[in-house]
Design a protein around this motif. Sequence first.
Motif, PDB file in Angstrom:
ATOM      1  N   CYS A  85      13.201 -15.166 -15.554  1.00  0.00           N
ATOM      2  CA  CYS A  85      13.977 -15.386 -16.780  1.00  0.00           C
ATOM      3  C   CYS A  85      13.584 -14.371 -17.849  1.00  0.00           C
ATOM      4  CB  CYS A  85      13.745 -16.802 -17.304  1.00  0.00           C
ATOM      5  SG  CYS A  85      14.485 -18.088 -16.268  1.00  0.00           S
ATOM      6  N   GLY A  86      12.316 -13.995 -17.854  1.00  0.00           N
ATOM      7  CA  GLY A  86      11.859 -13.001 -18.818  1.00  0.00           C
ATOM      8  C   GLY A  86      12.468 -11.634 -18.591  1.00  0.00           C
ATOM      9  N   VAL A  87      12.810 -11.294 -17.338  1.00  0.00           N
ATOM     10  CA  VAL A  87      13.437 -10.007 -17.035  1.00  0.00           C
ATOM     11  C   VAL A  87      14.772  -9.893 -17.756  1.00  0.00           C
ATOM     12  CG1 VAL A  87      14.468  -8.604 -15.218  1.00  0.00           C
ATOM     13  CG2 VAL A  87      12.279  -9.741 -14.814  1.00  0.00           C
ATOM     14  N   VAL A  88      15.595 -10.913 -17.607  1.00  0.00           N
ATOM     15  CA  VAL A  88      16.916 -10.912 -18.250  1.00  0.00           C
ATOM     16  C   VAL A  88      16.772 -10.929 -19.772  1.00  0.00           C
ATOM     17  CG1 VAL A  88      19.085 -12.172 -18.498  1.00  0.00           C
ATOM     18  CG2 VAL A  88      17.926 -12.103 -16.282  1.00  0.00           C
ATOM     19  N   ALA A  89      15.845 -11.742 -20.265  1.00  0.00           N
ATOM     20  CA  ALA A  89      15.690 -11.896 -21.708  1.00  0.00           C
ATOM     21  C   ALA A  89      15.160 -10.631 -22.371  1.00  0.00           C
ATOM     22  CB  ALA A  89      14.745 -13.060 -21.998  1.00  0.00           C
ATOM     23  N   SER A  90      14.414  -9.807 -21.646  1.00  0.00           N
ATOM     24  CA  SER A  90      13.866  -8.586 -22.231  1.00  0.00           C
ATOM     25  C   SER A  90      14.982  -7.682 -22.733  1.00  0.00           C
ATOM     26  CB  SER A  90      13.007  -7.840 -21.208  1.00  0.00           C
ATOM     27  OG  SER A  90      11.837  -8.552 -20.907  1.00  0.00           O
ATOM     28  N   PHE A  91      15.990  -7.462 -21.896  1.00  0.00           N
ATOM     29  CA  PHE A  91      17.108  -6.626 -22.330  1.00  0.00           C
ATOM     30  C   PHE A  91      17.934  -7.337 -23.397  1.00  0.00           C
ATOM     31  CE2 PHE A  91      21.636  -5.507 -21.971  1.00  0.00           C
ATOM     32  CZ  PHE A  91      21.549  -4.209 -22.450  1.00  0.00           C
ATOM     33  N   LEU A  92      18.173  -8.625 -23.218  1.00  0.00           N
ATOM     34  CA  LEU A  92      18.981  -9.367 -24.173  1.00  0.00           C
ATOM     35  C   LEU A  92      18.353  -9.341 -25.568  1.00  0.00           C
ATOM     36  CD1 LEU A  92      21.385 -11.190 -24.786  1.00  0.00           C
ATOM     37  CD2 LEU A  92      20.000 -13.153 -24.074  1.00  0.00           C
ATOM     38  N   GLY A  93      17.022  -9.467 -25.636  1.00  0.00           N
ATOM     39  CA  GLY A  93      16.352  -9.438 -26.929  1.00  0.00           C
ATOM     40  C   GLY A  93      16.544  -8.113 -27.642  1.00  0.00           C
ATOM     41  N   GLY A  94      16.423  -7.002 -26.902  1.00  0.00           N
ATOM     42  CA  GLY A  94      16.653  -5.694 -27.512  1.00  0.00           C
ATOM     43  C   GLY A  94      18.102  -5.506 -27.927  1.00  0.00           C
ATOM     44  N   TRP A  95      19.028  -5.971 -27.094  1.00  0.00           N
ATOM     45  CA  TRP A  95      20.464  -5.869 -27.385  1.00  0.00           C
ATOM     46  C   TRP A  95      20.799  -6.631 -28.662  1.00  0.00           C
ATOM     47  CZ3 TRP A  95      24.663  -9.236 -27.693  1.00  0.00           C
ATOM     48  CH2 TRP A  95      25.940  -8.667 -27.564  1.00  0.00           C
ATOM     49  N   LEU A  96      20.251  -7.825 -28.803  1.00  0.00           N
ATOM     50  CA  LEU A  96      20.498  -8.623 -30.000  1.00  0.00           C
ATOM     51  C   LEU A  96      19.866  -7.991 -31.243  1.00  0.00           C
ATOM     52  CD1 LEU A  96      19.902 -12.221 -28.577  1.00  0.00           C
ATOM     53  CD2 LEU A  96      22.099 -11.222 -29.248  1.00  0.00           C
ATOM     54  N   ALA A  97      18.699  -7.353 -31.062  1.00  0.00           N
ATOM     55  CA  ALA A  97      17.994  -6.758 -32.200  1.00  0.00           C
ATOM     56  C   ALA A  97      18.733  -5.572 -32.781  1.00  0.00           C
ATOM     57  CB  ALA A  97      16.585  -6.339 -31.782  1.00  0.00           C
ATOM     58  N   PHE A 139      12.643 -17.409 -23.907  1.00  0.00           N
ATOM     59  CA  PHE A 139      12.521 -17.265 -25.352  1.00  0.00           C
ATOM     60  C   PHE A 139      11.386 -16.313 -25.726  1.00  0.00           C
ATOM     61  CE2 PHE A 139      14.480 -21.726 -26.072  1.00  0.00           C
ATOM     62  CZ  PHE A 139      15.744 -21.181 -25.937  1.00  0.00           C
ATOM     63  N   ASP A 140      10.269 -16.401 -25.013  1.00  0.00           N
ATOM     64  CA  ASP A 140       9.133 -15.531 -25.331  1.00  0.00           C
ATOM     65  C   ASP A 140       9.490 -14.066 -25.129  1.00  0.00           C
ATOM     66  OD1 ASP A 140       6.161 -15.353 -25.954  1.00  0.00           O
ATOM     67  OD2 ASP A 140       6.230 -14.290 -24.040  1.00  0.00           O
ATOM     68  N   SER A 141      10.246 -13.755 -24.071  1.00  0.00           N
ATOM     69  CA  SER A 141      10.627 -12.367 -23.810  1.00  0.00           C
ATOM     70  C   SER A 141      11.620 -11.842 -24.834  1.00  0.00           C
ATOM     71  CB  SER A 141      11.210 -12.237 -22.398  1.00  0.00           C
ATOM     72  OG  SER A 141      10.215 -12.467 -21.424  1.00  0.00           O
ATOM     73  N   ILE A 142      12.543 -12.689 -25.290  1.00  0.00           N
ATOM     74  CA  ILE A 142      13.459 -12.264 -26.352  1.00  0.00           C
ATOM     75  C   ILE A 142      12.669 -11.921 -27.615  1.00  0.00           C
ATOM     76  CG2 ILE A 142      15.245 -13.056 -27.947  1.00  0.00           C
ATOM     77  CD1 ILE A 142      16.571 -14.520 -25.707  1.00  0.00           C
ATOM     78  N   GLY A 143      11.732 -12.787 -27.968  1.00  0.00           N
ATOM     79  CA  GLY A 143      10.914 -12.526 -29.144  1.00  0.00           C
ATOM     80  C   GLY A 143      10.096 -11.259 -29.008  1.00  0.00           C
ATOM     81  N   HIS A 144       9.551 -11.010 -27.797  1.00  0.00           N
ATOM     82  CA  HIS A 144       8.741  -9.813 -27.577  1.00  0.00           C
ATOM     83  C   HIS A 144       9.588  -8.551 -27.707  1.00  0.00           C
ATOM     84  CE1 HIS A 144       5.344  -7.510 -26.023  1.00  0.00           C
ATOM     85  NE2 HIS A 144       6.209  -6.861 -25.263  1.00  0.00           N
ATOM     86  N   SER A 145      10.810  -8.558 -27.165  1.00  0.00           N
ATOM     87  CA  SER A 145      11.690  -7.390 -27.282  1.00  0.00           C
ATOM     88  C   SER A 145      12.077  -7.145 -28.735  1.00  0.00           C
ATOM     89  CB  SER A 145      12.945  -7.587 -26.426  1.00  0.00           C
ATOM     90  OG  SER A 145      12.635  -7.475 -25.060  1.00  0.00           O
ATOM     91  N   ALA A 146      12.327  -8.219 -29.483  1.00  0.00           N
ATOM     92  CA  ALA A 146      12.639  -8.062 -30.903  1.00  0.00           C
ATOM     93  C   ALA A 146      11.459  -7.425 -31.639  1.00  0.00           C
ATOM     94  CB  ALA A 146      12.992  -9.414 -31.520  1.00  0.00           C
ATOM     95  N   ARG A 147      10.230  -7.794 -31.256  1.00  0.00           N
ATOM     96  CA  ARG A 147       9.051  -7.171 -31.864  1.00  0.00           C
ATOM     97  C   ARG A 147       8.998  -5.676 -31.556  1.00  0.00           C
ATOM     98  NH1 ARG A 147       3.399 -10.215 -32.537  1.00  0.00           N
ATOM     99  NH2 ARG A 147       4.065 -12.382 -32.642  1.00  0.00           N
ATOM    100  N   SER A 148       9.343  -5.300 -30.329  1.00  0.00           N
ATOM    101  CA  SER A 148       9.334  -3.877 -29.971  1.00  0.00           C
ATOM    102  C   SER A 148      10.343  -3.103 -30.811  1.00  0.00           C
ATOM    103  CB  SER A 148       9.656  -3.714 -28.479  1.00  0.00           C
ATOM    104  OG  SER A 148       8.627  -4.272 -27.676  1.00  0.00           O
ATOM    105  N   ALA A 149      11.499  -3.713 -31.070  1.00  0.00           N
ATOM    106  CA  ALA A 149      12.491  -3.073 -31.934  1.00  0.00           C
ATOM    107  C   ALA A 149      11.949  -2.932 -33.358  1.00  0.00           C
ATOM    108  CB  ALA A 149      13.786  -3.881 -31.929  1.00  0.00           C
TER     109      ALA A 149
END
Length: 455
Positions: A85-97, A139-149
């Motif tokens: 689930c974190g794999v999918v969320a990683s890209f989604l988090g960056g896309w949303l950011a 959720f954790d992966s989305i938050g982590h990708s947003a942090r990277s942005a």
Amino acid sequence: MTSHDPDPDADQTAPAESTRGAKPGLLARMSASLSDPVLRALFTATAVSRVGRGVFLAVTVLFFTQIIGLSAAQAAVVLAVSSGCGVVASFLGGWLADRWSARRLAFTFELLGGLLLAAYAFAGDFVSALVLASLGGFFDSIGHSARSAIIARGFAADRRVHARAVLRTVTNLSIAAGSGFGAIALALGTPEAYRIVIASAGVVCALGSLPLLRLTAAVDAPARARVGQVRTETGSIDTDAAAAALSERRDWNRRSPWRDPRYLLLTVLSAVFGMQFGVAELGMPLWVTENTDAPEVTVALLLIVNTTLVVLFQVRASRGTHELRVAGRVTMIAGWLMVAACLIYALAAGLPTWAAVAVLVLAMVAHTFAEILSQAGAWGLSFELADQVRAGAYQGVFGMGFSLGALASPIVVNATAITYGFAGWAMLAAIFLAAAFGIWVIARRAAAASAPLAA
């Protein structure tokens, strides 16, 4: 690597002759870095949340198997699905950011992720554990990708890697501290102790999201014009402005990381080299306990060596890696160090206990410096080769690749080193070296291409 970027916020007063050549210690360097308000907020959030994560990592598997009653296979499925689930969320988090506020995304999803960790305390069977793990990983992966942005936009080019290095250092310290708290549940061994500790860890993770509220809108993506919202004072659509907005949208789509083969190749190769974390988390413990005469406590000793070296050297080793050639060079060095680590691990088999322990410590030292340098190089290249207009999407793709590498690493490590012994370790060494070489080539060519532009 030895040069030190001047700190613009440092005291400009000339030092006394007796201390002119003195270098500040780790704590002094970290304190100086925290003069930046963006890094200070991220540092505080990371320090708090990763303590909770350290508690959780220390007790999760035993909670699943000894308290809930899951089999080892069921526990593995829960953790694997969470990672998936974190794999999918990683890209989604960056896309949303790239479309909404990165700081609000990071706060919201890290708060939800912490609350879901706390909810683990109420899991009672395989299905509930699987649902909570899936949502928590997502959720954790989305938050982590947003942090990277946030890091990509919140710092100048020569400070991004430094910020990542500082945050990784505090991550290691906090997880180590959290693991110590987790030992309380392990020592007591009662269901109540496990559930109280896990619920407390989740609450701590949730509290770690609060400092993110101090971030300003400067870390968010610039607002984009909407074609249908471009109107004149009379309410009619401004055709010129609408055409400009449409052109901006087309340019936006052309800047997608999925249309950047160089960045995609960098992501794949970095994911392959990132499997070295699987060597530390799975390969090394299995190799030590099943193929050497070293006592089981050696695993804990090696992990302490790893954590200590990362804390001491990650920030220092990351200097200058925002430059493409430097990033490529340190990655190539990391490749050779990983070759040495793999072969030295293999040599520990069949040695007397004392010699096996000594050889394993040497292997872990080489492995840890490979980890430190490869991370520094990957951060520099992932930022510098990204299109800053789509910084969130680029960081999301890079994070997704890393997550895929983490998923694949247990399979690859087991199929090579654990299955075939020395020959398997040699296979792993070749894989790491090939990945490092590919990254070095990408960095070298990118530096050569950018040189005429800088001239």
